[in-house]
Design a protein around this motif. Structure first.
Motif, PDB file in Angstrom:
ATOM      1  N   GLU A 142       7.018   7.266  -1.227  1.00 58.30           N
ATOM      2  CA  GLU A 142       6.150   6.190  -0.745  1.00 58.30           C
ATOM      3  C   GLU A 142       5.994   5.064  -1.757  1.00 58.30           C
ATOM      4  OE1 GLU A 142       2.471   7.332   1.320  1.00 58.30           O
ATOM      5  OE2 GLU A 142       3.408   9.303   1.558  1.00 58.30           O
ATOM      6  N   ALA A 156      -3.813   4.741   0.951  1.00 61.04           N
ATOM      7  CA  ALA A 156      -3.169   5.774   1.771  1.00 61.04           C
ATOM      8  C   ALA A 156      -2.882   5.177   3.134  1.00 61.04           C
ATOM      9  CB  ALA A 156      -4.076   6.988   1.882  1.00 61.04           C
ATOM     10  N   GLY A 157      -1.627   5.150   3.515  1.00 60.85           N
ATOM     11  CA  GLY A 157      -1.251   4.505   4.772  1.00 60.85           C
ATOM     12  C   GLY A 157      -1.509   5.396   5.974  1.00 60.85           C
ATOM     13  N   TYR A 211       4.705   6.462   6.987  1.00 68.58           N
ATOM     14  CA  TYR A 211       5.493   6.898   8.136  1.00 68.58           C
ATOM     15  C   TYR A 211       6.925   7.274   7.731  1.00 68.58           C
ATOM     16  CZ  TYR A 211       8.273   6.684  12.375  1.00 68.58           C
ATOM     17  OH  TYR A 211       9.163   6.971  13.379  1.00 68.58           O
ATOM     18  N   THR A 230       7.640  10.504   5.704  1.00 64.46           N
ATOM     19  CA  THR A 230       7.394  11.831   6.257  1.00 64.46           C
ATOM     20  C   THR A 230       8.203  12.109   7.514  1.00 64.46           C
ATOM     21  OG1 THR A 230       5.524  10.882   7.438  1.00 64.46           O
ATOM     22  CG2 THR A 230       5.060  11.926   5.336  1.00 64.46           C
TER      23      THR A 230
END
Ligand SMILES: Cc1cc2nc3c(=O)[nH]c(=O)nc-3n(C[C@H](O)[C@H](O)[C@H](O)COP(=O)(O)OP(=O)(O)OC[C@H]3O[C@@H](n4cnc5c(N)ncnc54)[C@H](O)[C@@H]3O)c2cc1C
Lengths: 253, 421
Positions: A209, A175-176, A247, A250
């Motif tokens: 993603e 999860a970034g 990033y 979203t």
């Protein structure tokens, strides 16, 4: 070029949907539509193209020692002017097309293979065309291998192939951190516009993603060729790629 | 734009974050950042600080011109591929979208003890952090016979705008079979491929309008950027038109006479129709006035672009002496974002991430024949150090060169949006 890519787009998901749920199929087709003009070869499968070339072999030779036959040889085809092979007697139609400046690149070849007479009315070539865009791309990928000088790096279409690359599920599961991604993204926005324009350089905002992560790893692993992206992705770690994906996925306008 | 934080799990990223910076409390109200120079470095820094601090930092941008003409793509204007208006940018959206206080004036003084900047118009502007990105000026006496008062006869066109227009007009007015001379600069200088892209563009125009004209380059350097690619392009497209005299042939021993329009190259005098003098360069003068230069350039720390002379002053872009990065718009933009992150961290306590830099320079040789060179860089104790790079190859096919040119157009749209909003 763009026309070729567009026409291929809808068929792609069926080909490489390894990590791609059904729900992404639509989104992917959409991203491919946004793709920058690239060389069609990176879309095609040259091995399949070699088999497809069987239909052409009666008239055209390609490869080492290829000579003119019923049709001109097809070595160094990409980039050459239509009707320009020395020693081949071209139809008037082809001589005219050549003198008007027709050159063979992925886009013009794509149109020609799809329907030879539409591009060069009056050509002697009695071939109805490969209508399937996948066939066209595969055939071009095959022919391209006889045209490229060793120094020539065929650059990948940025969006078309991402899903074909194998990425460890553990990497996909990271999860970034979008805040870190926001900082890292400033390196991307020197070229890629934060708005979703794709002129010359593709849009990278609002990608799913997973697709983003796979595409970046394909560049990082040199599975897709593009020197700028290979360099940039090459020094991004797994966490950093995840952060960028989080990033960009979203962003809201 | 808004960030959705639902994925924010802090997975190991904290390790990459530098130790939390001390928050520098401003003595009065909001912390103040003043940026001198609204070009590739300065406007980017102002924009990122204002955008990312969301009103917590007061940003003032000082720039004399109302329309900034990018040097990047100015050669394409000379070649007829762009209009002058295509490369002009204004500051409206920096002010309106990001609340930056844009002051159209020259900075003429910096008092680093009082932490103020003096404007030509008379005012003073206080700062907590000062960012200098004034670009370049020319070294006096670098080309004997030439000084800036001669720039209307022998233009440099190395700051874009009226100089570029003048040079284009002069090329258009060359007599049939006339001579264009370029006096190329020594290293280090703004945009290493710039002079040679320019020669390509001038040749492109002359080939169409004045095919018997000649281009002569007097060059003090042994080698230059993308040399193989340019020379291949000149031979293929402009055979016989371009001649370059390197230092072996006296290219480093040049005197000009702007009134007589002559160029003396190692004792042999040429009468020229256009003389494009690109003298040796140094940091924009305000950097020297601020006392942050050492020799011609302003040394900086690679981690955050802060001046080696003063931790509250930062120097970006062409004016800085940072190590391995070429002086380019791409580099200035890249450095500005590292600096913005550090300045914001210092003033508001926001997270500071490790510096990362990159650069790519595209050049156009003729219609649809684009090439590129690029590299990535990291901050070391001593400098910005090159990690890895690439360059286009000779003998590439036309489709790839065309794609490269199209990519450069995409880059131009991207970077100018990133600089000016
Ligand atoms: C012909 C040519 C082609 C180029 N092509 C490319 C390219 O393709 N790609 C690329 O990346 N780079 C290219 N460059 C290089 C690029 O233009 C510069 O490296 C870049 O602009 C540097 O940014 P900067 O912020 O340091 O300076 P600049 O962009 O020059 O900005 C400096 C600003 O500071 C202002 N200023 C100066 N002194 C003061 C003062 N005392 N007070 C207030 N304001 C002041 C000036 O008015 C100016 O607007 C090219 C350059 C040239 C000349």
């Amino acid at each position: 070029m763009r026309a070729v890519i567009r026409s291929i787009a809808p068929a792609l998901p069926s080909r490489g949907g390894k990590f791609l749920g059904e729900k992404f199929a639509f989104a992917l087709a959409f991203f491919v539509l946004l793709a920058m003009p690239g060389t069609a070869d990176d879309l095609g499968d040259g091995k399949r193209g070699a088999a497809l070339f069987a239909k052409c072999k009666g008239c055209h030779q390609v490869g080492k020692g290829a000579e003119n036959g019923v049709g001109p040889h097809l070595n160094e085809l990409f980039g050459r002017r239509a009707g320009s092979v020395a020693g081949f007697k071209y139809s008037k139609a082809f001589q005219r097309a050549g003198s008007k400046g027709l050159e063979w690149h992925a886009d013009t070849l794509g149109t020609f293979i799809a329907n030879p007479r539409s591009l060069v009315p009056g050509t002697r070539m009695s071939f109805r065309g490969y209508d399937d865009p996948i066939d066209q791309a595969d055939l071009l990928a095959y022919l391209r291998t006889f045209s490229v000088s060793p120094a020539d790096i065929p650059e990948a279409d940025p969006t078309a192939r991402g899903i074909d690359h194998d990425v460890d599920p553990a990497i996909l599961a990271i999860a970034g951190d979008p805040e870190y991604g926001a900082y890292l993204s400033s390196e991307c926005t020197t070229c890629h516009q934060a708005e979703d324009s794709d002129a010359g350089i593709p849009s990278i905002v609002l990608w799913p993603e997973e697709v983003f992560v796979i595409a970046m790893h394909a560049y990082k692993d040199n599975a897709r060729a593009h020197p700028v992206m290979n360099m940039i992705a090459g020094r991004l770690g797994d966490e950093e790629i995840a952060a960028l994906a989080a990033y960009f996925a979203t962003l809201e306008h | 734009m808004k960030i959705d934080r639902r994925h924010f799990l802090g997975t190991g990223v904290a390790a990459a974050v530098l130790s939390a910076p001390m928050v520098q409390a401003a003595s009065h109200g909001k912390p103040k950042v003043v940026v001198i120079g609204g070009g590739a470095g300065g406007a980017t820094a102002a924009r990122y600080i204002a955008k990312d601090s969301k009103g917590e930092i007061d940003v003032t941008l000082i720039e004399p011109t109302r329309t900034y003409y990018t040097c990047f793509f100015s050669n394409l204007y000379l070649g007829g591929f762009k209009e002058l208006s295509d490369i002009g940018h204004t500051y409206g959206s920096l002010a309106s979208s990001h609340g930056i206080n844009v002051v159209h004036d020259w900075a003429v003084g910096v008092d680093r003890d009082a932490k103020t900047v003096t404007l030509a118009g008379g005012g003073t502007v206080p700062y907590d952090k000062l960012i200098l990105s004034p670009g370049i000026d020319f070294v006096e006496g670098a080309v004997p016979g030439w000084d800036v008062s001669a720039q209307n006869k022998m233009p440099h066109a190395y700051k874009a705008g009226s100089q570029t227009e003048l040079l284009k007009a002069q090329i258009g007015a060359m007599p049939e079979g006339g001579l264009f001379v370029m006096v190329a600069p020594p290293n280090p200088f703004r945009c290493p491929p710039g002079p040679y892209e320019r020669v390509s563009m001038v040749a492109h125009v002359l080939k169409e309008t004045n095919p018997t004209a000649k281009i002569l380059i007097a060059d003090p350097k042994e080698k230059f950027s993308k040399q193989g690619l340019f020379e291949e392009g000149w031979t293929n497209h402009y055979g016989g038109m371009v001649e370059r005299l390197g230092p072996d042939f006296g290219g480093d021993n040049v005197t000009v006479d702007p009134d007589a329009m002559t160029v003396d190259i190692d004792g042999s005098v040429e009468e020229a129709d256009v003389v494009n003098v690109i003298p040796a360069m140094k940091a924009g003068r305000i950097a020297e006035i601020a006392g942050v230069t050492d020799g011609n350039w302003a040394p900086v720390n690679a981690a955050d672009m802060s001046s080696k002379a003063d931790p509250d002053v930062y120097v970006l872009g062409d004016a800085s002496q940072q190590g391995d990065m070429p002086k380019s718009g791409f580099s200035a933009n890249s450095q500005a974002k590292v600096c913005a992150n550090a300045v914001r961290g210092a003033l508001t306590g926001s997270k500071v991430f490790p510096a990362r830099f990159s650069n790519t320079c595209w050049s156009l040789i003729t219609t649809d024949d684009g090439v590129k060179v690029g590299a990535t860089y990291e901050a070391t104790e001593e400098k910005i150090a090159k990690i890895d790079g690439f360059v286009s190859q000779t003998g590439e096919d036309a489709a790839l060169r065309k794609a490269t040119y199209e990519e450069s157009e995409g880059w131009y749209a991207g970077i100018t949006a990133d600089i000016f909003g």
